[in-house]
Design a protein around this motif. Sequence first.
Motif, PDB file in Angstrom:
ATOM      1  N   PRO A   1       0.696  -9.228  -3.094  1.00 47.01           N
ATOM      2  CA  PRO A   1       1.660  -8.198  -2.668  1.00 47.01           C
ATOM      3  C   PRO A   1       2.916  -8.809  -2.046  1.00 47.01           C
ATOM      4  O   PRO A   1       3.998  -8.245  -2.139  1.00 47.01           O
ATOM      5  N   ARG A   2       2.781  -9.993  -1.479  1.00 48.70           N
ATOM      6  CA  ARG A   2       3.970 -10.693  -0.937  1.00 48.70           C
ATOM      7  C   ARG A   2       4.989 -10.943  -2.053  1.00 48.70           C
ATOM      8  O   ARG A   2       6.176 -10.654  -1.906  1.00 48.70           O
TER       9      ARG A   2
ATOM     10  N   ASN B   1       3.732   1.284   5.607  1.00 47.66           N
ATOM     11  CA  ASN B   1       3.502   1.394   4.154  1.00 47.66           C
ATOM     12  C   ASN B   1       2.930   0.092   3.586  1.00 47.66           C
ATOM     13  O   ASN B   1       2.079   0.112   2.696  1.00 47.66           O
ATOM     14  N   LYS B   2       3.410  -1.028   4.129  1.00 46.33           N
ATOM     15  CA  LYS B   2       2.854  -2.321   3.694  1.00 46.33           C
ATOM     16  C   LYS B   2       1.381  -2.390   4.103  1.00 46.33           C
ATOM     17  O   LYS B   2       0.523  -2.793   3.313  1.00 46.33           O
ATOM     18  N   VAL B   3       1.109  -1.987   5.346  1.00 50.99           N
ATOM     19  CA  VAL B   3      -0.270  -2.050   5.858  1.00 50.99           C
ATOM     20  C   VAL B   3      -1.182  -1.195   4.983  1.00 50.99           C
ATOM     21  O   VAL B   3      -2.255  -1.630   4.560  1.00 50.99           O
ATOM     22  N   SER B   4      -0.740   0.013   4.702  1.00 51.03           N
ATOM     23  CA  SER B   4      -1.586   0.925   3.938  1.00 51.03           C
ATOM     24  C   SER B   4      -1.859   0.370   2.519  1.00 51.03           C
ATOM     25  O   SER B   4      -2.987   0.444   2.017  1.00 51.03           O
ATOM     26  N   TYR B   5      -0.836  -0.219   1.908  1.00 52.18           N
ATOM     27  CA  TYR B   5      -1.034  -0.790   0.569  1.00 52.18           C
ATOM     28  C   TYR B   5      -1.979  -2.002   0.618  1.00 52.18           C
ATOM     29  O   TYR B   5      -2.945  -2.081  -0.157  1.00 52.18           O
ATOM     30  N   ILE B   6      -1.731  -2.901   1.554  1.00 49.72           N
ATOM     31  CA  ILE B   6      -2.581  -4.103   1.626  1.00 49.72           C
ATOM     32  C   ILE B   6      -4.016  -3.707   1.978  1.00 49.72           C
ATOM     33  O   ILE B   6      -4.980  -4.275   1.463  1.00 49.72           O
TER      34      ILE B   6
ATOM     35  N   ALA C   1       3.753 -10.651  10.803  1.00 51.15           N
ATOM     36  CA  ALA C   1       2.813 -10.691  11.952  1.00 51.15           C
ATOM     37  C   ALA C   1       2.396  -9.282  12.338  1.00 51.15           C
ATOM     38  O   ALA C   1       1.212  -9.026  12.649  1.00 51.15           O
ATOM     39  N   ALA C   2       3.347  -8.343  12.288  1.00 51.74           N
ATOM     40  CA  ALA C   2       3.033  -6.951  12.647  1.00 51.74           C
ATOM     41  C   ALA C   2       2.081  -6.334  11.622  1.00 51.74           C
ATOM     42  O   ALA C   2       1.159  -5.582  11.971  1.00 51.74           O
ATOM     43  N   VAL C   3       2.290  -6.660  10.354  1.00 49.35           N
ATOM     44  CA  VAL C   3       1.394  -6.168   9.301  1.00 49.35           C
ATOM     45  C   VAL C   3      -0.020  -6.681   9.571  1.00 49.35           C
ATOM     46  O   VAL C   3      -0.996  -5.910   9.590  1.00 49.35           O
TER      47      VAL C   3
END
Length: 288
Positions: free
Chosen positions: A11-12, A26-31, A60-62
Amino acid sequence: MSKEIKIIECPRDAMQGIKTFIPTKNKVSYIQSLLRVGFDTIDFGSFVSPKAIPQMQDTAAVLAQLDLSQTTSKLLAIIANTQGAEIASEHKEIQYLGFPFSISENFQMRNTHKTIAESIITLQEILEIADKRNKEVITYLSMGFGNPYGDPWNVEIVGEWTEKLSKMGVKILSLSDTVGSSTPDIITYLFSNLIAQYPKIEFGAHLHTTPSTWFEKIDAAFHAGCHRFDGAIQGFGGCPMATDKLTGNMPTEKMVSYFTAQKQNTNIRAMSFESAYNEASKLFGAYH
Ligand SMILES: CC(C)(COP(=O)([O-])OP(=O)([O-])OC[C@H]1O[C@@H](n2cnc3c(N)ncnc32)[C@H](O)[C@@H]1OP(=O)([O-])[O-])[C@@H](O)C(=O)NCCC(=O)NCCSC(=O)C[C@@](C)(O)CC(=O)[O-]
């Protein structure tokens, strides 16, 4: 007994070139949806200069918001200097540090503002940091199949660099087709020769492709003995430091169908993969 196929979902690589900032949640939910699928590894973010790749500044926040309690996947973060290696090593959840080392001088300068000679010193320092901090390093041989800048490239150059990297203690080497210029013949030649010559190195295929060439590339790498494959769902992404036009990643859904047809075990859970695929459509659909 056949060796298991490792699929590394990136995903990166899918997100890093998108100009509009994707909100952290949104990144968190996808990962999080990817963490349920059964991928060997998720290349989830990078600890690089926020000026170089603004999209990844919240890595880092993700990480802090991911629930890793149920996953079997390992986490990989890309780093491009020792500062990034030190920062990534602070996180016990990250197993792998991924370093893009290019055999194209132009690409190495574009990507990390360092020459090849300087980058090899950086890589040595990163290997030492990783050793002390109990992390594994994945070295990418970026522009491993040629480059669009006219820099010298041939299979002998790839072989010479593999020899040098092997002597430095590189254990995982991902041959990277950064702009999708590989051909099945070259893929076959490089993987079959290098795998035979360096049995202690795990070779990976980080292939970029157009929709019409994915099959011949994967087929060549697999039949040449490669068992480690990077991809991104729906082929999203590419390296924004390479050319003005991104060449998409190897679409993971194509790889999954290919390895299923080859009766290879990938550990992918079909229902969870379908959910993640749908999440990808929602997330990336907003930016394409
Ligand atoms: C290497 C640098 C930093 C050199 O960039 P630079 O400008 O020469 O370095 P610098 O040391 O002068 O730093 C510039 C600023 O960035 C900061 N900085 C510096 N490092 C970090 C760090 N780690 N984390 C956070 N901040 C950092 C640093 O503190 C400074 O901040 P300022 O003082 O200006 O406010 C830069 O060029 C860079 O970050 N490049 C990364 C590029 C990148 O992420 N490319 C994409 C990933 S690789 C890829 O996609 C290929 C791959 C893996 O998929 C395989 C393939 O297909 O080939």
